[in-house]
Design a protein around this motif. Structure first.
Motif, PDB file in Angstrom:
ATOM      1  N   ASP A  78     -48.354  22.761  15.617  1.00 20.95           N
ATOM      2  CA  ASP A  78     -48.662  21.849  16.729  1.00 20.95           C
ATOM      3  C   ASP A  78     -50.017  22.131  17.363  1.00 20.95           C
ATOM      4  N   LYS A 136     -46.404  20.599   0.631  1.00 28.29           N
ATOM      5  CA  LYS A 136     -45.203  19.870   1.045  1.00 28.29           C
ATOM      6  C   LYS A 136     -44.909  20.106   2.525  1.00 28.29           C
ATOM      7  N   GLN A 188     -47.170  18.044   4.615  1.00 30.43           N
ATOM      8  CA  GLN A 188     -46.700  16.654   4.622  1.00 30.43           C
ATOM      9  C   GLN A 188     -45.514  16.492   5.564  1.00 30.43           C
ATOM     10  N   ASP A 189     -44.562  17.413   5.462  1.00 29.87           N
ATOM     11  CA  ASP A 189     -43.365  17.319   6.303  1.00 29.87           C
ATOM     12  C   ASP A 189     -43.711  17.394   7.788  1.00 29.87           C
ATOM     13  N   LYS A 190     -44.743  18.159   8.120  1.00 27.12           N
ATOM     14  CA  LYS A 190     -45.159  18.307   9.511  1.00 27.12           C
ATOM     15  C   LYS A 190     -46.098  17.183   9.958  1.00 27.12           C
ATOM     16  N   GLY A 191     -46.485  16.314   9.030  1.00 25.64           N
ATOM     17  CA  GLY A 191     -47.364  15.202   9.373  1.00 25.64           C
ATOM     18  C   GLY A 191     -48.803  15.598   9.604  1.00 25.64           C
ATOM     19  N   ILE A 192     -49.228  16.720   9.022  1.00 28.06           N
ATOM     20  CA  ILE A 192     -50.584  17.215   9.279  1.00 28.06           C
ATOM     21  C   ILE A 192     -51.400  17.373   7.991  1.00 28.06           C
ATOM     22  N   ASP A 230     -53.038  15.164   6.076  1.00 22.63           N
ATOM     23  CA  ASP A 230     -54.298  14.429   5.973  1.00 22.63           C
ATOM     24  C   ASP A 230     -55.442  15.141   6.667  1.00 22.63           C
ATOM     25  N   ASN A 231     -55.141  15.818   7.755  1.00 21.94           N
ATOM     26  CA  ASN A 231     -56.204  16.469   8.510  1.00 21.94           C
ATOM     27  C   ASN A 231     -56.147  17.988   8.371  1.00 21.94           C
TER      28      ASN A 231
END
Length: 505
Positions: free
Chosen positions: A224, A277, A280-284, A286-287
């Motif tokens: 986070d 993976k 990706q699961d954490k939504g981070i 791409d950045n």
């Protein structure tokens, strides 16, 4: 001046010059940063390169397809500690006297990438092999700091004198340090916080899996916020080991050292897949700016004057073949030939970098450091003395930002420079080798006699660069026993110049 006082002044200066970045940086857009640094992983062992058919690296191949793969990527030394010192500082480590392992530890007055990133608000984590603290062969350090610890040609380093050089004192908030069981950590694999200054953690499982698990735990703890993770797998370095899970993926007739090395490489690769993976699961994902490389080429054991890799048992320690290969390059760990310093390298940052791009221009590990600092918004004035280049603008399509520079090496009794397509090697006993690397990356055709003018230009450049180092100067001592064996095996009988190679400057 007291060294700790000096470091306080440096920190204050770094904080001051970085303050605009700290105030203006947008935490929502700053990338997370991950260095994945393998150990003795040869150039040939990346299946996306197409050099060898038995290696299996599907996750790194996928990483290259979503980012950039470099075919001409280099490390700053053909040995682990100095190359890691270069990566951690963004400077040629010879500038501060760290040419070889006994020249360690990493001096306390050299700012690390973690210290710079922490100053601009990054959470910083280190996992795996460090090897930048004083060790048993650091006699020069011991003579100054612990003379009573010297026993013959070895040093019994006191922990209290060593600790200021460990990751927790070099900018890393969180750490799970260790090459093999046990580890020194301030968090565990479940994400639980341990003693902030560190404690011993025992985990006897296959070391690659343990180190990957620790990297995953750090990401979960810091997903986070903006974070920097330095994940330094101790593989496929000797001692060779692998769990049956990975060994079973490499059946068939092959040397057992090759099978085990391939299994260790595959384990690191699977770790990369698990990390991607989780991102990706954490939504981070791409950045997150992920950079993978090796600390040097694979050791092949030709210091004896011949290769005996096929008959070595898995348990044979180094210096010996670690199961990895440098194909199609000539040379190995410890040499400034391509096989010692040219390594696999992949960068991925989906939000910023193009997908599936292959770069054949020469780059170096120092560029990883400077590119990461620039991406994090660290003030450029504070990094102007570093030797790497921010490659992101060029990789993103700004052709005017393409780096225009030469690359240099000095190790043991060898020196080298790469200038565009040309590479020149000089050894302390006066041996000179000149190659057109673009046409001859295998270094099979020594053009020294046909291109004397070109060789002189490169020698002069190498001489100028080495004059800036500590200590200054070109290699001048005779080759050591290992170097004699290597150069006899790889070059004395196998490198020839043909009439078709003779050109005018």
């Amino acid at each position: 001046m007291n060294i700790f006082y000096m470091r306080s002044l440096i920190f204050c200066a770094a904080t001051f010059v970085s303050l605009p970045s700290l105030l203006w940086a947008d935490d929502a857009t700053r990338p997370n940063l991950i260095f994945i640094f393998a150990d003795d992983w040869g150039y040939g062992d990346l299946s996306a390169m197409g050099n060898l058919s038995d290696v299996k690296t599907p996750h790194l191949d996928a990483l290259s397809q979503q980012g950039v793969m470099f075919t001409d990527a280099y490390i700053t030394a053909p040995q682990c500690s100095p190359s890691r010192a270069g990566l951690m500082t963004g400077r040629y480590q010879q500038r501060f006297g760290f040419d070889t392992i006994p020249d360690g530890p990493l001096p306390l007055d050299q700012l690390t990438v973690a210290e710079r990133l922490r100053e601009v608000g990054y959470a910083t984590g280190m996992v795996g092999k460090w090897h930048l603290e004083p060790n048993a062969v650091c006699l020069k350090w011991a003579k100054q700091h612990q003379p009573d610890g010297i026993q013959g040609n070895r040093v019994l380093v006191r922990r209290d004198l060593s600790m200021p050089y460990w990751p927790q004192s070099r900018g890393f908030d969180e750490f799970f340090q260790g090459e093999l069981n046990p580890y020194w950590a301030n968090f565990d694999l479940r994400g639980k916080t341990l003693n902030p200054t560190g404690e011993t953690v025992h985990d006897g499982r296959f070391r690659v899996d343990v180190q990957t698990d620790a990297g995953l735990a750090f990401i979960r703890r810091n997903a986070d916020k903006s974070f920097f993770l330095y994940l330094a797998h101790y593989a496929p370095h000797v001692p060779l080991e692998a769990s049956e899970k990975y060994l079973q993926r490499f059946l068939g007739d092959m040397p057992e050292r090759r099978r085990t090395g391939l299994a260790m490489i595959n384990a690191v690769d699977e770790g990369v897949g698990r990390i991607m993976k989780l991102l990706q699961d954490k939504g981070i994902a791409d950045n997150t700016f992920v950079m993978f490389a090796s600390d040097n080429g694979a050791p092949l054991g030709a210091h004896t004057g011949e290769l005996m890799a096929d008959i070595l048992p898995v348990g044979k320690p180094g210096p010996a073949w670690d199961g990895s290969r440098n194909d199609p390059l000539r040379g190995e760990k410890g040499m400034v030939a391509e096989g010692g310093i040219r390594v696999p390298m992949i960068w991925s940052w989906p939000a910023k970098l193009p997908k599936g791009k292959i770069i054949s221009e020469p780059v170096i590990s120092l560029d990883m450091t400077v590119s990461a600092l620039a991406a994090a918004g660290v003030n450029a004035d504070s990094t102007s003395s570093l030797d790497g280049v921010d490659l992101v603008p060029w990789l993103s399509g700004i052709e005017s930002q393409k780096p225009q520079r030469d690359l240099y090496w000095r190790f043991w009794n060898q020196g080298a420079v790469r200038d565009g397509d040309w590479k020149y090697i000089l050894t302390g006993d006066g041996r000179e080798l000149l190659f057109n690397i673009r046409d001859d990356k295998e270094e099979q055709h020594n053009l020294i006699n046909s291109r004397r003018g070109r060789a002189k230009i490169l020698r002069d450049k190498l001489k100028s660069w080495t004059s800036e180092l500590k200590p200054p100067g070109l290699p001048s001592a005779p080759l050591n026993v290992q170097e004699v064996g290597w150069y006899k095996y790889y070059f004395d009988e196998k490198v020839t110049a043909t009439m078709s190679d003779v050109k005018s400057d």
